[in-house]
Structures are given as C-alpha cells and as structure tokens.
Write a protein that holds these residues in place. Structure first.
Motif, PDB file in Angstrom:
ATOM      1  N   SER A 564       0.840  -1.197   0.000  1.00  0.00           N
ATOM      2  CA  SER A 564       0.000   0.000   0.000  1.00  0.00           C
ATOM      3  C   SER A 564       0.877   1.249   0.000  1.00  0.00           C
ATOM      4  CB  SER A 564      -0.906   0.014   1.231  1.00  0.00           C
ATOM      5  OG  SER A 564      -0.128   0.136   2.412  1.00  0.00           O
ATOM      6  N   SER A 565       0.257   2.397  -0.281  1.00  0.00           N
ATOM      7  CA  SER A 565       1.001   3.661  -0.259  1.00  0.00           C
ATOM      8  C   SER A 565       1.590   3.918   1.116  1.00  0.00           C
ATOM      9  CB  SER A 565       0.077   4.817  -0.658  1.00  0.00           C
ATOM     10  OG  SER A 565      -0.412   4.642  -1.963  1.00  0.00           O
ATOM     11  N   ALA A 566       0.793   3.655   2.164  1.00  0.00           N
ATOM     12  CA  ALA A 566       1.278   3.862   3.526  1.00  0.00           C
ATOM     13  C   ALA A 566       2.421   2.917   3.853  1.00  0.00           C
ATOM     14  CB  ALA A 566       0.133   3.678   4.513  1.00  0.00           C
ATOM     15  N   GLY A 567       2.273   1.645   3.466  1.00  0.00           N
ATOM     16  CA  GLY A 567       3.312   0.667   3.750  1.00  0.00           C
ATOM     17  C   GLY A 567       4.618   1.003   3.063  1.00  0.00           C
ATOM     18  N   GLN A 568       4.548   1.426   1.801  1.00  0.00           N
ATOM     19  CA  GLN A 568       5.757   1.769   1.066  1.00  0.00           C
ATOM     20  C   GLN A 568       6.407   3.041   1.608  1.00  0.00           C
ATOM     21  OE1 GLN A 568       4.667   1.961  -3.066  1.00  0.00           O
ATOM     22  NE2 GLN A 568       4.337  -0.242  -3.245  1.00  0.00           N
ATOM     23  N   ALA A 569       5.602   3.930   2.226  1.00  0.00           N
ATOM     24  CA  ALA A 569       6.149   5.163   2.785  1.00  0.00           C
ATOM     25  C   ALA A 569       6.695   4.967   4.198  1.00  0.00           C
ATOM     26  CB  ALA A 569       5.077   6.246   2.803  1.00  0.00           C
ATOM     27  N   GLY A 570       6.471   3.792   4.803  1.00  0.00           N
ATOM     28  CA  GLY A 570       7.019   3.518   6.128  1.00  0.00           C
ATOM     29  C   GLY A 570       6.050   3.714   7.268  1.00  0.00           C
ATOM     30  N   ILE A 571       4.767   3.963   6.979  1.00  0.00           N
ATOM     31  CA  ILE A 571       3.772   4.087   8.042  1.00  0.00           C
ATOM     32  C   ILE A 571       3.467   2.697   8.599  1.00  0.00           C
ATOM     33  CG2 ILE A 571       1.376   4.712   8.536  1.00  0.00           C
ATOM     34  CD1 ILE A 571       1.630   6.957   6.530  1.00  0.00           C
ATOM     35  N   GLN A 572       3.357   2.597   9.932  1.00  0.00           N
ATOM     36  CA  GLN A 572       3.179   1.306  10.584  1.00  0.00           C
ATOM     37  C   GLN A 572       1.841   1.248  11.331  1.00  0.00           C
ATOM     38  OE1 GLN A 572       6.516   0.761  13.204  1.00  0.00           O
ATOM     39  NE2 GLN A 572       8.041   1.094  11.575  1.00  0.00           N
ATOM     40  N   ARG A 573       1.421   0.034  11.612  1.00  0.00           N
ATOM     41  CA  ARG A 573       0.229  -0.156  12.436  1.00  0.00           C
ATOM     42  C   ARG A 573       0.493   0.412  13.830  1.00  0.00           C
ATOM     43  NH1 ARG A 573      -2.684  -5.808  14.377  1.00  0.00           N
ATOM     44  NH2 ARG A 573      -4.662  -4.828  15.009  1.00  0.00           N
ATOM     45  N   GLY A 574      -0.473   1.154  14.367  1.00  0.00           N
ATOM     46  CA  GLY A 574      -0.318   1.775  15.684  1.00  0.00           C
ATOM     47  C   GLY A 574       0.087   3.235  15.610  1.00  0.00           C
ATOM     48  N   ASP A 575       0.544   3.705  14.432  1.00  0.00           N
ATOM     49  CA  ASP A 575       0.855   5.132  14.284  1.00  0.00           C
ATOM     50  C   ASP A 575      -0.424   5.949  14.461  1.00  0.00           C
ATOM     51  OD1 ASP A 575       3.482   4.556  13.809  1.00  0.00           O
ATOM     52  OD2 ASP A 575       3.375   4.802  11.625  1.00  0.00           O
ATOM     53  N   ARG A 576      -0.307   7.106  15.119  1.00  0.00           N
ATOM     54  CA  ARG A 576      -1.456   7.973  15.358  1.00  0.00           C
ATOM     55  C   ARG A 576      -1.428   9.147  14.378  1.00  0.00           C
ATOM     56  NH1 ARG A 576      -0.168   5.504  20.063  1.00  0.00           N
ATOM     57  NH2 ARG A 576      -1.913   4.925  21.456  1.00  0.00           N
ATOM     58  N   ILE A 577      -2.550   9.358  13.703  1.00  0.00           N
ATOM     59  CA  ILE A 577      -2.637  10.424  12.705  1.00  0.00           C
ATOM     60  C   ILE A 577      -2.640  11.788  13.399  1.00  0.00           C
ATOM     61  CG2 ILE A 577      -4.028  11.446  10.866  1.00  0.00           C
ATOM     62  CD1 ILE A 577      -2.913   8.804  10.044  1.00  0.00           C
ATOM     63  N   LEU A 578      -1.775  12.699  12.912  1.00  0.00           N
ATOM     64  CA  LEU A 578      -1.809  14.088  13.352  1.00  0.00           C
ATOM     65  C   LEU A 578      -2.506  14.965  12.318  1.00  0.00           C
ATOM     66  CD1 LEU A 578       1.673  14.756  15.008  1.00  0.00           C
ATOM     67  CD2 LEU A 578      -0.568  15.087  16.051  1.00  0.00           C
ATOM     68  N   VAL A 579      -2.063  14.885  11.069  1.00  0.00           N
ATOM     69  CA  VAL A 579      -2.671  15.690  10.015  1.00  0.00           C
ATOM     70  C   VAL A 579      -2.341  15.072   8.663  1.00  0.00           C
ATOM     71  CG1 VAL A 579      -0.689  17.263   9.838  1.00  0.00           C
ATOM     72  CG2 VAL A 579      -2.940  18.031   9.075  1.00  0.00           C
ATOM     73  N   VAL A 580      -3.304  15.161   7.750  1.00  0.00           N
ATOM     74  CA  VAL A 580      -3.109  14.747   6.358  1.00  0.00           C
ATOM     75  C   VAL A 580      -3.497  15.943   5.492  1.00  0.00           C
ATOM     76  CG1 VAL A 580      -3.786  13.156   4.525  1.00  0.00           C
ATOM     77  CG2 VAL A 580      -3.639  12.342   6.898  1.00  0.00           C
ATOM     78  N   ARG A 581      -2.603  16.325   4.554  1.00  0.00           N
ATOM     79  CA  ARG A 581      -2.896  17.490   3.709  1.00  0.00           C
ATOM     80  C   ARG A 581      -2.393  17.264   2.291  1.00  0.00           C
ATOM     81  NH1 ARG A 581       1.818  21.554   3.967  1.00  0.00           N
ATOM     82  NH2 ARG A 581       0.277  23.005   3.114  1.00  0.00           N
ATOM     83  N   ARG A 582      -3.117  17.867   1.345  1.00  0.00           N
ATOM     84  CA  ARG A 582      -2.705  17.820  -0.059  1.00  0.00           C
ATOM     85  C   ARG A 582      -1.699  18.938  -0.310  1.00  0.00           C
ATOM     86  NH1 ARG A 582      -8.176  18.135  -0.054  1.00  0.00           N
ATOM     87  NH2 ARG A 582      -9.363  16.198  -0.326  1.00  0.00           N
ATOM     88  N   VAL A 583      -0.604  18.585  -0.954  1.00  0.00           N
ATOM     89  CA  VAL A 583       0.414  19.569  -1.342  1.00  0.00           C
ATOM     90  C   VAL A 583       0.668  19.374  -2.830  1.00  0.00           C
ATOM     91  CG1 VAL A 583       2.722  20.467  -0.942  1.00  0.00           C
ATOM     92  CG2 VAL A 583       1.431  19.456   0.957  1.00  0.00           C
ATOM     93  N   GLY A 584       0.005  20.180  -3.647  1.00  0.00           N
ATOM     94  CA  GLY A 584       0.102  19.989  -5.092  1.00  0.00           C
ATOM     95  C   GLY A 584      -0.533  18.672  -5.480  1.00  0.00           C
TER      96      GLY A 584
END
Length: 602
Positions: A564-584
């Motif tokens: 997945s996009s998250a998995g390839q970017a290094g995001i792991q299970r248990g990480d807590r979301i702070l903010v998601v934003r579109r940049v371009g």
C-alpha cells in the motif's frame, strides 16, 4: 572596418567568387544572360549600321524609356518578353530590393556601393526572378553591367517546386519550423517558409541548380545542407526530408551591479567563429542565417534558450539604460542544459546614494540586513536597493535615489521590520521593536501540554513549526501589525486553533509580550488549517491504502499492507494520525509514533 561588415564582406566575397566561377559561368549559360555587344564592338560599328538582333535579345519598345543599370526579362529560347516578380540582393543594400515588372518592362538595379576587405569593388548582384505563371525562373549572381546605358537581358528557364518535410528525431512532423532556401551559405537573396501542421514547406518555381537549405525551430539545432535541384517536367514534386536534433539549453540570469534583476534584457547566444579566433556578432549571424539564438530576460531577470548546437558559445546581454555583458566561453552539448553565472549589467542612469540612520525602539535588536524598494505606482516600481552597513546604525544605499521608499530590515532573529516614507540623501528613521508572542498549549481542562505540534499560518505561509513546551512558552518574535492563526495538534488530546491579531499601536504599550493560549478542545479532523487539510476519514484511508480506527480523540492506523502507499512510505500499524494534507499533486501525512513526529509524502 567594423567586425560585422568585415565578416559579411569576407564571406560574401567567397560566395561571390565561387558564384562568379560557377553561377555566372554555368547559370548565365544555362539560365540565359545576354550581356549584349561589347563596348568595343559598339564603338567599331558604323553609325548607320543597325545593332545585331537575336532571338535572345529582342529590342524593347521604342516608346519605353530604359533606365540606367537595368535588367530586362525574357522567357525561354524564343526570348519572349515576360512579366516577372523580381528580388535583387546587392552589397550595401538590405533588405533585397523587390518589385514587379510587366511585359517589356525593366528593373533598375541598386547602385553598387561597397568594397571588399581588400578594397576591391564587389561588382555583383544576386537576382531571383519568376514568371507570373510560376513556370519559369532565374536565380543566380550577375556581374555589374559593363555598360550602364544598355540593359542586361535575363532569360528565364523552366522551373519546378521543392518541398521540404521537417520532422523531429522521433519522425513526428514539426509545424512552425523556418525553412530558408538560398543560392549559397550567405545568400544576398533567400526565400523563407514556415512549415505547415504536416511539417511541410513548399517553394514554387525554383530553377535547377545548387542551393543551400537551412531549417530551424525553437528547441532544435539549426540544420544546414546543400540541395541539388533538377528540373522536373512531370507532376511529381522534388521532396527532401530534414530531421532536426534537439539542441543544448543555456540558462542564466541578468542583474545589475546591485543584484537587481534586469527585466527585458536582450540575450544572445553567440557561437565561436569556425573561420577565425574571434566571436561573430549575433545580430550579423541572425541576418545572414548562421545559427544564433536571441531572447529576452523575464520579470526575474532569468532566461533559458534552447536549440543550441554542440560547440563553444558565449552569451551576451544588453538592455536600454544599461551597458552590456559577455559571458566566458562555454562548451555545450546537444540535449543537455547548462546554467551560467549571472550576467551583470552596469546602470547608465546614475541616482543619488542614500545614507540612512536606523533606530529600533528596542536598542538590543540587531539588524542583519536592510533593503529599500520603490513602491507600486512610482517610476521604477519594484526596483530593489540592498543596504551596505557603515556602522551599527548607519546604512548606505548606492545608486538608489531619493523619494518614496519601502524599507524592510531583518533582525538577527529573522524578524522583518517594515517602514514606508520619504527618504532624502541623508535620513533618520525609527523602527518599531519586534513583538514577542508567547505561545502555550493546554488540554480541555486547562492543563499544560508538552509535545503538541504547533504551527503559525499567515496567508497560506507557514511561519512557525514547533512542539509545545508544557508550562514554558514557545517564543515567537514578529513585526507589527501582526495577524495569524496558531494551530495545535496532539495525537491523543485533539486539536485547537487561535487567531492572534496585534495592531501597530501595540508598539506604544509598556508590555513587550503578547500571550496566546491554544486549547485542545476540538477533534483532529475539525480544523481548516493547514491549507489543503483532509478531514475525511474515508478519504484518508483511500490515500493511505490502509484502515484507520478512532479511539476517543485518537485516529490510529490499524492495518497496513506492505504494497500500500502507507506501507511503502514507512507508516506502521499503531501510528497515530496528526494531520493529512494535499500539497500539489502529492499528499503529506504526519503521524505520531512513540512520542515522535514523523512526516511522509505519498
């Protein structure tokens, strides 16, 4: 003699000498030039003896006055008078003289004014003429008429069209390419066509002979070749294909001696002469058709010019009100990009130097840099002057000029202090002290929070990105007036936002600090900042390619597939979301892991 004329005459003479040996001897024989009787033959002829006549020399109508240094045009072996369109190139006359000649009419040649680099007369014209019906033509170099009172008779011969197909390296047609046809490398007469959407250029009524073909288009290297054209009596059109290679690109910037961008400067790419150890002038090259690129600098003084052939070049820049600058010799290679050092132009217009003494209400504030700018609506609006420090308080601005100015001073802490007004040759001004904003973050019960993400946003710009310090403040210094939004986020406690608005009159208040307390009393997906923020859980899952679950104020990543996009970017299970934003076109994700903030881009 100027270098430009020197090269023009040198190359012109080479072409003319070659033409005299080949074009005049061959073309005048094949295309039909009757120079008439020699002066001696006319002198020896009795007065009552009529001049000899031939099919190639029909006497003009008696009623028509014959101008000096004239040409008369006839068609084919029968020497019939013909209406023609004429273009004549003559040394010292640019552009070529053009005109229409009716049946039995004459075309007056320009006067020969120029001499060669060896001080010898250049006694030649280049003539292109085509019949009104486009069936016959003449194109060659003619020597000057030996008797200016007798017209030269030029015989047009059968002519046929030439089609040129222009394609890129992939074989795709190139529309808008310039195709130039001439009798020699430097023709005094040439024809130019633009290619159609199909990449084709058509030249009609071209007599047989040896021609020079030059093709060029933006971003591609100019292509030059010899073209031997034979007359075709059938309906087939002689066609040649030209493949243009993508050339090198040279980019840079044009500034004045104070570092201010020069807008609209003329920038020229000048190839090193293959004939001598000197530089050919770009204006001259543009006129005679040798490869050269000419452009202008943009609003930031930048330029980028492509289609440059492999080899050595120099870049020259000049502008109205400035001098000129020439770069060092650089070597370029096709399909590559080279950035050169800034070209610096000296201003020809001199302005007054300014000496400004600057005080800050808080004497402890140290200034690192000071700039003056001409305000909008004034002459030279936007022109920038950078200050030179004289001592702790005095700054000198060279060639800046008196009048209305905007001043921006940057403190050692990076705070910009602003002032606007009239400046004389020597002036004193006082700047308001920076205002300190103390930022605290508390939870919904009012308890201090450590480690929360704190950002200050102003008109879409991020001014501060820090972590809260619990009972201790985050200190932020700013100029007045100041208005911005402070956003705080904590992965476990939620989010909060506060607008800070400090007016200019606050500088007169005794207190020099402003306190801002941000309370985490809202959900993480309820704020409108930062710009491009994504507040939909479903949409966030779509970007991540992973599942997220809510636990009170927390949004936790639950399942992450490796591909997945998250998995390839290094995001792991248990990480807590702070903010998601579109940049371009991308998505920026910030998570909290073991108390640390991690940011990745999808």
């Amino acid at each position: 003699m100027k270098t430009r004329l020197k090269w023009l005459y040198l190359l012109l003479l080479v072409a003319t000498v070659a033409a005299a040996g080949s074009f005049v001897a061959a073309d005048c024989a094949s295309q039909g030039v009757d120079e008439g009787d020699s002066a001696k033959e006319r002198a020896d002829r009795p007065a009552d003896t009529p001049a000899p006549t031939s099919e190639d020399a029909v006497a003009p109508p008696a009623a028509l006055e014959v101008p000096a240094n004239a040409l008369r045009f006839v068609r084919g072996d029968k020497a019939e008078d013909v209406a023609v369109s004429v273009s004549v190139g003559t040394p010292g006359h640019y552009p070529p003289r053009e005109g229409e000649v009716g049946i039995g009419g004459f075309f007056e040649l320009p006067e020969l004014l120029e001499v060669s680099v060896w001080s010898e007369d250049v006694n030649a014209h280049e003539v292109y003429a085509r019949s009104e019906d486009n069936k016959d033509a003449f194109w060659s170099v003619l020597p000057a008429n030996r008797d200016p009172n007798e017209p030269q008779v030029v015989t047009l011969r059968p002519a046929s069209p030439i089609k040129v197909e222009v394609v890129d390296p992939a074989g795709e047609p190139l529309s808008g390419a310039k195709v130039r046809l001439s009798r020699g490398l430097i023709g005094m007469v040439h024809q130019t066509q633009m290619t159609s959407d199909a990449g084709e250029a058509l030249f009609g009524a071209i007599p047989q002979g040896d021609f020079q073909l030059s093709v060029y288009a933006d971003g591609f290297v100019r292509h030059t070749r010899h073209l031997l054209h034979a007359y075709r009596a059938d309906s087939e059109v002689a066609t040649t294909q030209v493949v243009l290679d993508r050339g090198a690109t040279v980019a840079g910037r044009v500034i004045d001696e104070f570092g201010v961008p020069v807008v609209g400067a003329d920038v020229e790419i000048i190839p090193v002469s293959p004939f001598a150890n000197e530089i050919l002038d770009a204006d001259f090259l543009a006129q005679v058709g040798v490869a050269s690129q000419i452009g202008k600098s943009d609003a930031q003084g930048r330029f980028s010019m492509g289609g440059i052939a492999t080899g050595g070049v120099q870049v020259r820049a000049e502008a109205v009100g400035y001098g000129s600058a020439l770069s060092a010799l650089i070597r370029v290679k096709g399909n590559t990009s080279t950035r050169i050092k800034d070209l610096v132009l000296s201003r020809e217009v001199r302005r007054d130097d300014l000496l400004v003494r600057i005080y800050v209400r808080d004497a402890s504030v140290e200034l690192n840099s000071v700039e003056l700018r001409v305000p909008k609506g004034k002459n030279d609006a936007g022109r920038l002057c950078r200050g030179q420090r004289v001592n702790a308080r005095d700054w000198r601005f060279v060639n800046c000029g008196m009048g209305s100015r905007e001043l921006v001073a940057t403190s050692a802490a990076g705070v910009q202090l602003h002032w606007e007004g009239m400046l004389e040759a020597e002036s004193e001004i006082t700047l308001n002290s920076p205002r300190r904003v103390e930022i605290f973050v508390v939870d919904a019960l009012g308890s201090p929070v450590s480690g929360a993400m704190v950002q200050i946003w102003q008109d879409g710009r991020l001014l501060l990105d820090a972590n809260s310090l619990g009972a201790r403040p985050i200190n932020f210094d700013t100029a007045l007036p100041f208005k911005a939004s402070i956003v705080a986020r904590d992965a476990r406690r939620g989010a909060g936002q506060k607008v800070v608005n400090i007016g200019a009159n606050a500088a007169n208040q005794a207190a020099n600090e402003e306190r801002a307390v941000v309370t985490l009393d809202r959900g993480l997906f309820e704020l409108s900042l930062p710009p491009g923020v994504v507040n939909s859980g479903e949409e966030i899952e779509g970007y991540l390619g992973a599942q997220i679950v809510q636990d009170d104020q927390q949004w936790i990543v639950d399942f992450v597939a490796e591909d997945s996009s998250a998995g390839q970017a290094g995001i792991q299970r248990g990480d807590r979301i702070l903010v998601v934003r579109r940049v371009g076109a991308k998505v920026e994700v910030t998570v909290s892991r073991d108390g640390n903030r991690i940011q990745v881009t999808l």
